[in-house]
Scaffold this active site. Structure first.
Site, PDB file in Angstrom:
ATOM      1  N   GLY A  17       0.647  -1.141  -0.350  1.00 37.75           N
ATOM      2  CA  GLY A  17       0.557  -0.402  -0.232  1.00 37.75           C
ATOM      3  C   GLY A  17       0.920   1.618   0.097  1.00 37.75           C
ATOM      4  O   GLY A  17       1.852   0.895  -0.113  1.00 37.75           O
ATOM      5  N   PHE A  18       0.008   2.405   0.394  1.00 39.12           N
ATOM      6  CA  PHE A  18       0.806   4.001   0.457  1.00 39.12           C
ATOM      7  C   PHE A  18       1.972   3.707   1.515  1.00 39.12           C
ATOM      8  O   PHE A  18       3.493   3.761   0.856  1.00 39.12           O
ATOM      9  CB  PHE A  18      -0.181   4.523   0.601  1.00 39.12           C
ATOM     10  CG  PHE A  18       0.567   5.996   0.972  1.00 39.12           C
ATOM     11  CD1 PHE A  18       1.568   6.546   0.395  1.00 39.12           C
ATOM     12  CD2 PHE A  18      -0.369   6.553   1.585  1.00 39.12           C
ATOM     13  CE1 PHE A  18       1.812   7.952   1.103  1.00 39.12           C
ATOM     14  CE2 PHE A  18       0.268   7.788   2.546  1.00 39.12           C
ATOM     15  CZ  PHE A  18       1.472   8.584   1.810  1.00 39.12           C
ATOM     16  N   ASP A  38       0.739  -8.570   1.565  1.00 40.80           N
ATOM     17  CA  ASP A  38      -0.268  -8.432   1.231  1.00 40.80           C
ATOM     18  C   ASP A  38      -1.365  -8.641   0.409  1.00 40.80           C
ATOM     19  O   ASP A  38      -1.069  -9.747  -0.835  1.00 40.80           O
ATOM     20  CB  ASP A  38      -0.415  -6.523   0.398  1.00 40.80           C
ATOM     21  CG  ASP A  38      -1.431  -5.494   0.520  1.00 40.80           C
ATOM     22  OD1 ASP A  38      -1.808  -6.253  -0.376  1.00 40.80           O
ATOM     23  OD2 ASP A  38      -0.560  -4.379   1.171  1.00 40.80           O
ATOM     24  N   ASN A  39      -2.276  -8.194   0.478  1.00 35.01           N
ATOM     25  CA  ASN A  39      -3.223  -9.216  -0.008  1.00 35.01           C
ATOM     26  C   ASN A  39      -3.259  -8.576  -1.148  1.00 35.01           C
ATOM     27  O   ASN A  39      -4.728  -8.652  -2.104  1.00 35.01           O
ATOM     28  CB  ASN A  39      -4.875  -9.701   0.337  1.00 35.01           C
ATOM     29  CG  ASN A  39      -5.947  -8.231   0.984  1.00 35.01           C
ATOM     30  OD1 ASN A  39      -5.539  -7.630   0.902  1.00 35.01           O
ATOM     31  ND2 ASN A  39      -7.146  -9.454   1.740  1.00 35.01           N
ATOM     32  N   LYS A 114       3.247 -13.152  20.594  1.00 34.05           N
ATOM     33  CA  LYS A 114       3.341 -14.120  21.351  1.00 34.05           C
ATOM     34  C   LYS A 114       4.031 -15.629  21.076  1.00 34.05           C
ATOM     35  O   LYS A 114       4.878 -15.541  21.867  1.00 34.05           O
ATOM     36  CB  LYS A 114       1.916 -14.046  22.075  1.00 34.05           C
ATOM     37  CG  LYS A 114       2.112 -15.511  22.846  1.00 34.05           C
ATOM     38  CD  LYS A 114       0.477 -15.786  23.307  1.00 34.05           C
ATOM     39  CE  LYS A 114       0.534 -16.217  25.006  1.00 34.05           C
ATOM     40  NZ  LYS A 114      -0.540 -17.585  24.140  1.00 34.05           N
ATOM     41  N   TYR A 154     -13.709   1.457  10.115  1.00 37.39           N
ATOM     42  CA  TYR A 154     -13.003   1.728  10.194  1.00 37.39           C
ATOM     43  C   TYR A 154     -12.520   1.725  12.046  1.00 37.39           C
ATOM     44  O   TYR A 154     -11.650   1.290  12.785  1.00 37.39           O
ATOM     45  CB  TYR A 154     -12.549   3.098   9.306  1.00 37.39           C
ATOM     46  CG  TYR A 154     -10.476   2.934   9.533  1.00 37.39           C
ATOM     47  CD1 TYR A 154      -9.982   1.734   8.872  1.00 37.39           C
ATOM     48  CD2 TYR A 154     -10.335   4.296   9.534  1.00 37.39           C
ATOM     49  CE1 TYR A 154      -9.033   2.293   8.469  1.00 37.39           C
ATOM     50  CE2 TYR A 154      -9.563   4.728   9.127  1.00 37.39           C
ATOM     51  CZ  TYR A 154      -8.637   3.641   9.202  1.00 37.39           C
ATOM     52  OH  TYR A 154      -6.980   4.419   8.984  1.00 37.39           O
ATOM     53  N   ARG A 195      -9.009   9.672  -1.196  1.00 37.19           N
ATOM     54  CA  ARG A 195      -8.397  10.568  -0.203  1.00 37.19           C
ATOM     55  C   ARG A 195      -7.620  11.735  -0.742  1.00 37.19           C
ATOM     56  O   ARG A 195      -7.610  12.046  -1.996  1.00 37.19           O
ATOM     57  CB  ARG A 195      -7.102   9.930   0.412  1.00 37.19           C
ATOM     58  CG  ARG A 195      -7.653   8.817   0.865  1.00 37.19           C
ATOM     59  CD  ARG A 195      -6.807   8.165   1.847  1.00 37.19           C
ATOM     60  NE  ARG A 195      -5.869   7.157   1.873  1.00 37.19           N
ATOM     61  CZ  ARG A 195      -4.633   5.779   1.875  1.00 37.19           C
ATOM     62  NH1 ARG A 195      -4.663   6.249   3.390  1.00 37.19           N
ATOM     63  NH2 ARG A 195      -5.002   5.069   1.085  1.00 37.19           N
TER      64      ARG A 195
HETATM   65  P1  NAD Z   1      -3.392   1.316   1.779  1.00 35.79           P
HETATM   66  O1  NAD Z   1      -4.878   1.291   1.241  1.00 35.79           O
HETATM   67  O2  NAD Z   1      -2.314   2.700   0.429  1.00 35.79           O
HETATM   68  O3  NAD Z   1      -2.891   0.490   2.192  1.00 35.79           O
HETATM   69  C1  NAD Z   1      -2.793  -0.594   3.039  1.00 35.79           C
HETATM   70  C2  NAD Z   1      -2.470  -1.686   2.318  1.00 35.79           C
HETATM   71  O4  NAD Z   1      -3.443  -2.697   3.202  1.00 35.79           O
HETATM   72  C3  NAD Z   1      -3.104  -1.672   0.320  1.00 35.79           C
HETATM   73  O5  NAD Z   1      -1.703  -2.911   0.109  1.00 35.79           O
HETATM   74  C4  NAD Z   1      -3.846  -3.493   0.830  1.00 35.79           C
HETATM   75  O6  NAD Z   1      -3.976  -4.189  -0.281  1.00 35.79           O
HETATM   76  C5  NAD Z   1      -3.919  -4.057   2.423  1.00 35.79           C
HETATM   77  N1  NAD Z   1      -4.672  -4.929   3.206  1.00 35.79           N
HETATM   78  C6  NAD Z   1      -6.249  -4.415   3.490  1.00 35.79           C
HETATM   79  N2  NAD Z   1      -6.748  -5.597   4.163  1.00 35.79           N
HETATM   80  C7  NAD Z   1      -5.081  -6.825   4.464  1.00 35.79           C
HETATM   81  C8  NAD Z   1      -5.657  -8.294   4.590  1.00 35.79           C
HETATM   82  N3  NAD Z   1      -6.746  -8.088   5.401  1.00 35.79           N
HETATM   83  N4  NAD Z   1      -4.342  -8.803   4.489  1.00 35.79           N
HETATM   84  C9  NAD Z   1      -3.607  -8.431   3.979  1.00 35.79           C
HETATM   85  N5  NAD Z   1      -3.134  -6.969   3.415  1.00 35.79           N
HETATM   86  C10 NAD Z   1      -3.876  -6.038   3.365  1.00 35.79           C
HETATM   87  O7  NAD Z   1      -3.358   2.328   3.298  1.00 35.79           O
HETATM   88  P2  NAD Z   1      -1.799   3.042   3.552  1.00 35.79           P
HETATM   89  O8  NAD Z   1      -2.637   4.926   3.515  1.00 35.79           O
HETATM   90  O9  NAD Z   1      -0.612   3.264   3.228  1.00 35.79           O
HETATM   91  O10 NAD Z   1      -2.347   3.013   4.789  1.00 35.79           O
HETATM   92  C11 NAD Z   1      -1.326   2.118   6.141  1.00 35.79           C
HETATM   93  C12 NAD Z   1      -1.845   2.103   7.489  1.00 35.79           C
HETATM   94  O11 NAD Z   1      -1.756   3.355   8.325  1.00 35.79           O
HETATM   95  C13 NAD Z   1      -3.162   1.238   7.272  1.00 35.79           C
HETATM   96  O12 NAD Z   1      -3.655   0.558   8.514  1.00 35.79           O
HETATM   97  C14 NAD Z   1      -4.028   3.215   8.354  1.00 35.79           C
HETATM   98  O13 NAD Z   1      -5.034   2.667   8.826  1.00 35.79           O
HETATM   99  C15 NAD Z   1      -2.971   3.233   8.896  1.00 35.79           C
HETATM  100  N6  NAD Z   1      -3.294   4.827   8.624  1.00 35.79           N
HETATM  101  C16 NAD Z   1      -3.119   5.327   7.575  1.00 35.79           C
HETATM  102  C17 NAD Z   1      -3.384   6.828   7.604  1.00 35.79           C
HETATM  103  C18 NAD Z   1      -3.093   7.478   6.185  1.00 35.79           C
HETATM  104  O14 NAD Z   1      -2.802   9.257   6.627  1.00 35.79           O
HETATM  105  N7  NAD Z   1      -2.229   7.251   5.011  1.00 35.79           N
HETATM  106  C19 NAD Z   1      -3.704   7.592   8.327  1.00 35.79           C
HETATM  107  C20 NAD Z   1      -4.249   6.514   9.799  1.00 35.79           C
HETATM  108  C21 NAD Z   1      -4.011   5.487   9.903  1.00 35.79           C
END
Ligand code: NAD
Length: 324
Positions: A17-18, A38-39, A114, A154, A195
């Site tokens: 992801g990002f 990652d899925n 754990k 969420y 976003r």
């Molecule tokens: P994103 O959607 O780009 O990345 C999340 C990744 O998780 C994706 O690649 C997705 O394919 C993977 N994923 C989702 N469900 C899955 C599963 N069941 N099994 C395996 N992989 C799975 O989002 P992001 O912005 O990179 O966010 C990353 C983390 O940071 C997340 O947990 C998000 O809640 C947290 N977060 C991000 C922000 C932000 O501003 N970007 C803010 C607060 C929290």
């Protein structure tokens, strides 16, 4: 400021992801071996394609809810859990999977942490504060969250994940670290996930109208990805007994959504206009972090201004392959 990380073999979930792909890239550059799980439900293999040739980078296409950790090598020394459906557009479309990934996914990872006696860093979110009743958000504020609203999958999923982490720590002494990330942006964001920053850049690049839900006066504090990565390194290096949630964000860069939209239109010299539509349910009016705790613990501070970060992000999207 450039910190080294104390771990050598890290499992990064949500690594395509990002945030995950930026983190994997930095860790690989810093000599760490990575197992990136990652899925691809919202992430993309293209985000890590430059890492696939590296022998220290291992990509595993699996779901954290059901993943069997036995296939991993025994010398994994830390987990960074970023796996989550994270954009409102994506979690409105898949609310049950969003909730279950937070709860069952973290449960699965905690069992593994754990058993192996390794550190788990859980990526939580400022959304655990919901639509806050105070201006500046300190970790002690318990939040104002609707458990039945459309964002609950969420927000409540992440809150339950925090609860599970704390219970595993109290009951089994699992070394958990919980970070509450505030709005972060930068290269490798999904241009289509709705976003604000990538959406505004995409629309401005194509001279399409920018849509703002609400009056545009709602504010966010925007943190550039490099600042977040540096903060993650710092938190990972803290003593393992430090377990409580810790805010990571950039309170110096607080802007209204209208100001962000106008800045992007101006920077790109775009013909786009701003259209205002009805406010989304439960969308918070203000979200500004108190980062005293992380500064006190680690000396980390966000360094990148919105102006500087936007230029880097715009540069990435101007060269983005929209067919990928
Ligand atoms: P994103 O959607 O780009 O990345 C999340 C990744 O998780 C994706 O690649 C997705 O394919 C993977 N994923 C989702 N469900 C899955 C599963 N069941 N099994 C395996 N992989 C799975 O989002 P992001 O912005 O990179 O966010 C990353 C983390 O940071 C997340 O947990 C998000 O809640 C947290 N977060 C991000 C922000 C932000 O501003 N970007 C803010 C607060 C929290």
């Amino acid at each position: 400021m450039n910190t080294d990380i104390r771990y050598k073999n890290i499992l990064v979930t949500g690594g395509a992801g990002f945030i995950g792909s930026n983190l994997c890239r930095k860790l690989i550059n810093d000599g760490v071996s990575i197992w990136c799980l990652d899925n691809l439900i919202t992430g993309k293999i293209e985000n890590v394609k430059d890492l696939l040739h590296c022998e220290r980078f291992h990509f595993i296409e699996q779901d954290i809810k059901t993943f069997d950790f036995k296939i991993l090598p025994s010398d994994i020394d830390a987990i960074i859990n970023l796996a989550s459906i994270a954009s409102p557009k994506a979690y409105y479309a898949r609310p049950i999977d969003t909730l279950l990934t937070s709860v069952l996914g973290v449960y699965n990872l905690l069992q593994y942490a754990k058993k192996e006696d390794i550190v788990l860093l859980q990526a939580s979110t400022s959304e655990v504060y919901g639509d806050p009743a105070c201006d500046i958000l300190n970790e002690s504020y318990c939040g104002n969250v609707s458990c039945t609203g459309p964002r609950a999958c969420y927000d409540e999923g992440k809150r339950t994940a925090e609860t599970l982490c704390m219970d595993y720590h109290r009951l089994y002494n699992v070394k958990v670290k919980i970070i509450r990330i505030f709005n972060t942006y930068g290269p490798y964001m999904d241009i289509c996930d709705g976003r604000a920053i990538p959406e505004f850049i995409y629309r401005s690049l194509h001279n399409r109208d920018l849509i703002i839900y609400g009056d545009g006066k709602q504010t966010r504090s925007f943190m550039y990805i490099d600042d977040l990565l540096e903060a993650i390194y710092n938190v990972m290096n803290l003593d393992d007994i430090y377990t409580y949630p810790i805010n990571i964000g950039n309170p110096n860069e607080e802007y209204t959504i209208s100001e962000v939209a106008e800045t992007i239109i101006r920077t790109l010299d775009s013909k786009s206009k701003i259209i205002y539509k009805e406010k989304l349910q439960d969308d918070p009016y203000k979200r500004k972090p108190d980062i005293t705790k992380i500064i006190t613990k680690t000396n980390w501070r966000p360094l990148v201004s919105l102006k500087e970060g936007l230029l880097k992000t715009i540069d990435y999207f101007e060269n983005y392959d929209y067919s990928a």
